[in-house]
Design a protein around this motif. Sequence first.
Motif, PDB file in Angstrom:
ATOM      1  N   PHE A 167       0.825  -1.198   0.000  1.00 11.90           N
ATOM      2  CA  PHE A 167       0.000   0.000   0.000  1.00 11.90           C
ATOM      3  C   PHE A 167       0.868   1.260   0.000  1.00 11.90           C
ATOM      4  CE2 PHE A 167      -3.379  -2.587   2.331  1.00 11.90           C
ATOM      5  CZ  PHE A 167      -4.237  -2.638   1.237  1.00 11.90           C
ATOM      6  N   ASP A 168       0.383   2.316  -0.640  1.00  4.06           N
ATOM      7  CA  ASP A 168       0.936   3.651  -0.455  1.00  4.06           C
ATOM      8  C   ASP A 168       0.380   4.134   0.879  1.00  4.06           C
ATOM      9  OD1 ASP A 168       1.418   6.371  -0.298  1.00  4.06           O
ATOM     10  OD2 ASP A 168       0.818   6.803  -2.357  1.00  4.06           O
ATOM     11  N   MET A 169       1.193   4.076   1.932  1.00  5.60           N
ATOM     12  CA  MET A 169       0.671   4.287   3.284  1.00  5.60           C
ATOM     13  C   MET A 169       0.184   5.708   3.537  1.00  5.60           C
ATOM     14  SD  MET A 169       2.939   1.921   5.826  1.00  5.60           S
ATOM     15  CE  MET A 169       4.509   2.756   5.582  1.00  5.60           C
ATOM     16  N   VAL A 170       0.614   6.661   2.719  1.00  9.05           N
ATOM     17  CA  VAL A 170       0.157   8.043   2.886  1.00  9.05           C
ATOM     18  C   VAL A 170      -1.178   8.255   2.188  1.00  9.05           C
ATOM     19  CG1 VAL A 170       0.687  10.473   2.394  1.00  9.05           C
ATOM     20  CG2 VAL A 170       2.503   8.919   3.136  1.00  9.05           C
ATOM     21  N   ASN A 171      -1.331   7.649   1.032  1.00  7.25           N
ATOM     22  CA  ASN A 171      -2.540   7.865   0.228  1.00  7.25           C
ATOM     23  C   ASN A 171      -3.184   6.521  -0.131  1.00  7.25           C
ATOM     24  OD1 ASN A 171      -2.302  10.865  -0.188  1.00  7.25           O
ATOM     25  ND2 ASN A 171      -0.369  10.220  -1.148  1.00  7.25           N
ATOM     26  N   VAL A 172      -3.663   5.820   0.872  1.00  3.87           N
ATOM     27  CA  VAL A 172      -4.352   4.562   0.604  1.00  3.87           C
ATOM     28  C   VAL A 172      -5.694   4.879  -0.045  1.00  3.87           C
ATOM     29  CG1 VAL A 172      -5.269   2.438   1.579  1.00  3.87           C
ATOM     30  CG2 VAL A 172      -3.248   3.489   2.590  1.00  3.87           C
ATOM     31  N   SER A 173      -5.928   4.293  -1.183  1.00  5.86           N
ATOM     32  CA  SER A 173      -7.132   4.577  -1.953  1.00  5.86           C
ATOM     33  C   SER A 173      -8.325   3.789  -1.425  1.00  5.86           C
ATOM     34  CB  SER A 173      -6.888   4.224  -3.430  1.00  5.86           C
ATOM     35  OG  SER A 173      -8.094   4.082  -4.132  1.00  5.86           O
ATOM     36  N   ASN A 174      -9.425   4.499  -1.110  1.00  6.06           N
ATOM     37  CA  ASN A 174     -10.650   3.808  -0.699  1.00  6.06           C
ATOM     38  C   ASN A 174     -11.197   2.945  -1.830  1.00  6.06           C
ATOM     39  OD1 ASN A 174     -10.587   4.864   1.854  1.00  6.06           O
ATOM     40  ND2 ASN A 174     -12.111   6.441   1.472  1.00  6.06           N
ATOM     41  N   GLU A 175     -11.007   3.406  -3.061  1.00  7.71           N
ATOM     42  CA  GLU A 175     -11.457   2.628  -4.214  1.00  7.71           C
ATOM     43  C   GLU A 175     -10.734   1.279  -4.258  1.00  7.71           C
ATOM     44  OE1 GLU A 175     -11.811   3.015  -9.109  1.00  7.71           O
ATOM     45  OE2 GLU A 175     -10.749   4.534  -7.947  1.00  7.71           O
ATOM     46  N   VAL A 277      -6.172  20.620   7.492  1.00  6.48           N
ATOM     47  CA  VAL A 277      -6.116  19.462   8.387  1.00  6.48           C
ATOM     48  C   VAL A 277      -4.657  19.032   8.552  1.00  6.48           C
ATOM     49  CG1 VAL A 277      -6.841  17.064   8.725  1.00  6.48           C
ATOM     50  CG2 VAL A 277      -8.407  18.712   7.650  1.00  6.48           C
ATOM     51  N   VAL A 278      -4.267  18.708   9.779  1.00  9.18           N
ATOM     52  CA  VAL A 278      -2.902  18.263  10.035  1.00  9.18           C
ATOM     53  C   VAL A 278      -2.701  16.858   9.456  1.00  9.18           C
ATOM     54  CG1 VAL A 278      -1.211  17.650  11.803  1.00  9.18           C
ATOM     55  CG2 VAL A 278      -2.678  19.668  12.117  1.00  9.18           C
ATOM     56  N   LYS A 279      -1.694  16.727   8.598  1.00  5.11           N
ATOM     57  CA  LYS A 279      -1.333  15.444   8.000  1.00  5.11           C
ATOM     58  C   LYS A 279       0.167  15.232   8.167  1.00  5.11           C
ATOM     59  CE  LYS A 279      -5.406  14.495   6.145  1.00  5.11           C
ATOM     60  NZ  LYS A 279      -6.216  13.321   6.550  1.00  5.11           N
ATOM     61  N   THR A 280       0.642  14.034   7.800  1.00  4.79           N
ATOM     62  CA  THR A 280       2.085  13.783   7.783  1.00  4.79           C
ATOM     63  C   THR A 280       2.501  13.444   6.357  1.00  4.79           C
ATOM     64  OG1 THR A 280       1.772  11.444   8.343  1.00  4.79           O
ATOM     65  CG2 THR A 280       2.132  12.978  10.163  1.00  4.79           C
ATOM     66  N   ARG A 281       3.735  13.790   6.017  1.00  6.91           N
ATOM     67  CA  ARG A 281       4.210  13.582   4.638  1.00  6.91           C
ATOM     68  C   ARG A 281       4.605  12.126   4.395  1.00  6.91           C
ATOM     69  NH1 ARG A 281       4.296  18.470   2.452  1.00  6.91           N
ATOM     70  NH2 ARG A 281       4.647  20.285   3.803  1.00  6.91           N
ATOM     71  N   THR A 282       4.953  11.424   5.450  1.00 10.38           N
ATOM     72  CA  THR A 282       5.194   9.980   5.390  1.00 10.38           C
ATOM     73  C   THR A 282       4.295   9.336   6.445  1.00 10.38           C
ATOM     74  OG1 THR A 282       7.058  10.259   6.916  1.00 10.38           O
ATOM     75  CG2 THR A 282       7.563  10.172   4.553  1.00 10.38           C
TER      76      THR A 282
END
Length: 358
Positions: A167-175, A277-282
């Motif tokens: 998985f791309d752990m930052v941008n896991v696709s719901n699709e 919204v607070v996010k992380t880059r990794t």
Amino acid sequence: MSSSWGNKIKISIFGGSHTEAIGVNIEGLPAGEKIDMDSVLVQMARRAPGQDKTATQRKEADEPHVLSGLLDGVLTGAPLCAVIYNTNQRSKDYSNLKIRPRPGHSDYTAWLRYNQANDIRGGGHFSGRLTAPLVFAGAVLRQILERKGITIGAHAQAIGSANDEKFDMVNVSNELLNKLNKEYFSVISDEAKSQMYEVVESARLQADSVGGIIECAVTGVPAGLGDPMFGGVENLISSAVYGVPAIKGIEFGAGFGVATMLGSENNDEFHYDENGVVKTRTNNCGGILGGITNGMPIVFRCAVKPTPSIGKEQNTVNLETGENDKLIINGRHDPCIIPRAIPVIEAAAAVAIAELVL
């Protein structure tokens, strides 16, 4: 013997592999929630045996019969109880295991723990068959979580030496998650699945078995859930996942990979996204810091051991004579449980997240 889990959402699993039925009782479910039984059956079918050469050829419908807690498709607030009837047992295949425990199985430890009274047939209450009621519980809770914007999906990340994409752990696709969580033997790459089939078939033809890794992701979990130390989100998910037979390890985010990182490499730097919204880059932390969700996808992987019931002759002991002995296991067993275990891990995740959210 206790097979109950949870506080706010409490599940109790009962039965054995070769008893008349197996089942689950679920307490704490919110009244008024609609449950689509067709969607539940999709999940049950993903776990059901006999679908291809990776699985045991024991045929079971795995159709849950709801006894209480559901009226006209709506949860009543009473405990939800469902049973799944066992219809295709071959108990005679296990007659010699009472005194000759299988290497790698619970036969010996159960014999000790329960004063030689344990049900050995099909592994009894230690059998992977008991994951069917867990999948039912997860299928019900998944629907409630989806209405809260929470999505769960998993795939076979590895079987033996064959590997799928991660998985791309930052941008896991719901699709992608919604595609995976409806398939049998879900993978991201079709090429990887072909390689995995080859690995499993090779083990099967040698009367052996093979293990692997399941990767699971959960999106939409709000930030700020969980507690430090013994009440952490990792603790909660791990305790549910370890309820699945054959799980021997679990890691979150970068997992054991953090051991070779520098702090500057492991730390997930914060930023505000376009919506403030607070996010992380990794996402090396796997969506959890200090036992508390940070709003990023929760990503974990679990190691699944090879099926201990194999056709090769193995060394064991004879508990009746007190001598060393040989064992050849008869019966129908999975050369690889990974394909059928994927929805089980999703179900364990759903149970754990429901305990946090509901």
